[in-house]
Write an enzyme that holds these catalytic residues in place. Structure first.
Site, PDB file in Angstrom:
ATOM      1  N   LYS A   1       0.975  -1.183  -0.004  1.00 50.49           N
ATOM      2  CA  LYS A   1       0.104  -0.086  -0.017  1.00 50.49           C
ATOM      3  C   LYS A   1       1.066   1.391  -0.013  1.00 50.49           C
ATOM      4  CE  LYS A   1      -0.265  -0.364   5.084  1.00 50.49           C
ATOM      5  NZ  LYS A   1      -1.123  -0.995   5.956  1.00 50.49           N
TER       6      LYS A   1
ATOM      7  N   TYR B   1      17.427  28.173  11.314  1.00 48.33           N
ATOM      8  CA  TYR B   1      16.440  29.139  11.743  1.00 48.33           C
ATOM      9  C   TYR B   1      16.272  28.626  13.466  1.00 48.33           C
ATOM     10  CZ  TYR B   1      14.417  29.483   7.185  1.00 48.33           C
ATOM     11  OH  TYR B   1      14.395  29.981   5.791  1.00 48.33           O
TER      12      TYR B   1
HETATM   13  C1  LIG Z   1      -0.491  -2.047   6.554  1.00 47.09           C
HETATM   14  C2  LIG Z   1      -0.953  -3.410   7.028  1.00 47.09           C
HETATM   15  C3  LIG Z   1      -0.157  -4.501   7.319  1.00 47.09           C
HETATM   16  C4  LIG Z   1       1.422  -4.337   7.189  1.00 47.09           C
HETATM   17  O1  LIG Z   1       1.901  -3.760   8.583  1.00 47.09           O
HETATM   18  P1  LIG Z   1       3.143  -3.742   8.754  1.00 47.09           P
HETATM   19  O2  LIG Z   1       3.591  -3.293  10.377  1.00 47.09           O
HETATM   20  O3  LIG Z   1       4.026  -2.722   7.712  1.00 47.09           O
HETATM   21  O4  LIG Z   1       4.029  -5.013   8.548  1.00 47.09           O
HETATM   22  C5  LIG Z   1      -0.864  -5.588   7.592  1.00 47.09           C
HETATM   23  N1  LIG Z   1      -2.322  -5.635   7.735  1.00 47.09           N
HETATM   24  C6  LIG Z   1      -3.036  -4.803   7.322  1.00 47.09           C
HETATM   25  C7  LIG Z   1      -4.506  -4.967   7.689  1.00 47.09           C
HETATM   26  C8  LIG Z   1      -2.699  -3.556   7.134  1.00 47.09           C
HETATM   27  O5  LIG Z   1      -3.322  -2.272   7.075  1.00 47.09           O
END
Ligand SMILES: *Cc1c(COP(=O)(O)O)cnc(C)c1O
Length: 355
Positions: free
Chosen positions: A35, A253
């Site tokens: 994702k 800054y």
């Molecule tokens: C993003 C996600 C994962 C992966 O999580 P990680 O901590 O990056 O391994 C697994 N399951 C679901 C439902 C997610 O949304």
């Protein structure tokens, strides 16, 4: 010369990490969670790296799922948040995408939808995170409605834990297993942290994300190196100016860092508009010409300053912000965040270079 910052993406490292995740899962189906544009790494580059070994892909943007199909990926693809409207569900059915169903509204959309083919469904149960999912007690009712709809091919069960990186999972897991017990349906509960800490809970499918990008989901107790991961993204830039500070003089800054002795500092072409965290304080690790140093003062939009004391470096010297030689987890911990956020925040203006 163009501005020297770039993110080097190493597909072979992604493949190495995926195979390692498969090994940890001990034969269980291993969804590659890609994702958010593969956590900022580039979806196609990462997917291509595991074209032959990938069991399946999990993401939540339907357009990205279609891109994978268009690029010839035949593996199962799971939409982790399911569908948001009937049109998404129709697309999912046409393109053989598996859908999560986590709420009554999605269930009703499925019941009413005019889909030409059946879809594979993951029923998501809420085991205490209270983000997405049905109450476990509702499962028999949901399964009965899915069956009655005639629109479902395979049904599987999933959940996601709130604290798999720091606590035991017994209590949410027993809620899940109690609901699943009567059904004999396949189960998936493990993200990266669960897979690492409780590999026996790999069940019928695991969903590692951050592991695949070479960072640890539990960096305080087990480093990426200890797990055997390789960094996939290396963010590099160069020193574009140097300054000599006299005692009492400050940099950047707000003048947040003040020299207490004569010191030489480097100005690096990387700032928060590139995705480097603005809240990274003085002391955040950085590599200059391969030597470990520290960030000084406040990170600005396009630049940050680093300490050149005892370091042989000059204008043009290479700088690694994170990646090969400097784990993103160390930078994230110094900045009070997690590697996930560093990767996902990589700005569009930073060119990604593969290999
Ligand atoms: C993003 C996600 C994962 C992966 O999580 P990680 O901590 O990056 O391994 C697994 N399951 C679901 C439902 C997610 O949304």
């Amino acid at each position: 010369m163009t501005r020297p910052i770039l993110a080097r993406i190493e597909p072979a490292a992604f493949c190495h990490n995926y195979v390692l995740a498969q090994r940890l899962a001990n034969g269980a189906f291993t969804w590659a969670v890609v994702k958010a544009n593969a956590y900022g790494h580039g979806l196609m580059e990462c997917a291509d790296a595991i074209r032959d070994s990938a069991h399946g892909f999990a993401l939540l943007e339907i357009g990205e799922a279609m891109n994978l199909r268009a690029a010839g990926f035949q593996q199962p693809i799971l939409l982790l948040e399911g569908f948001f409207a009937e049109a998404d569900l129709l697309l999912a059915a046409e393109n053989n995408l598996s859908v999560t169903i986590h709420c009554e509204e999605q269930l009703r959309l499925l019941e009413l939808a005019d889909i030409s083919r059946t879809v594979d469904v993951f029923v998501k149960l809420n085991t205490g995170m209270n983000r997405l999912g049905f109450l476990p007690a509702l499962l028999p009712h949901i399964l009965q409605r899915l069956k009655a709809s005639g629109k479902v091919a395979r049904t599987r069960l999933m959940t996601h834990f709130a604290c798999a990186d720091e606590a035991e999972i017994d209590s949410p897991l027993s809620l899940f297993n109690a609901a699943a017990a009567g059904t004999a349906l396949p189960k998936s509960v493990a993200n990266s942290a669960t897979l690492l800490r409780f590999p026996w809970a790999a069940y019928d499918g695991v969903r590692p994300g951050i592991l695949l990008y070479g960072a640890s989901p539990i960096p305080a107790s087990k480093t990426a190196l200890q797990i055997g991961l390789r960094p996939v993204m290396t963010l590099i830039s160069r020193v574009i100016a140097t300054q000599e500070l006299m005692p009492g003089q400050s940099v950047g800054y707000g003048g947040l860092f003040t020299a207490d002795r004569p010191m030489r500092i480097g100005v690096v072409a990387c700032g928060y508009a590139d995705g480097y965290p603005r809240h990274a304080p003085t002391g955040t690790p950085i590599l200059v010409s391969g030597q470990r140093s520290r960030v000084l003062g406040r990170v600005s939009m396009d630049m940050l300053a680093c300490d050149l004391s005892g370091i042989s470096a000059d204008v043009g010297s290479s700088v690694t912000l994170w990646g090969e030689g400097l784990p993103a987890d160390e930078v994230a911990m110094a900045a009070g965040t997690i590697s996930y956020e560093l990767f996902c925040a990589l700005a569009p203006r930073v060119p990604r270079v593969v290999g």
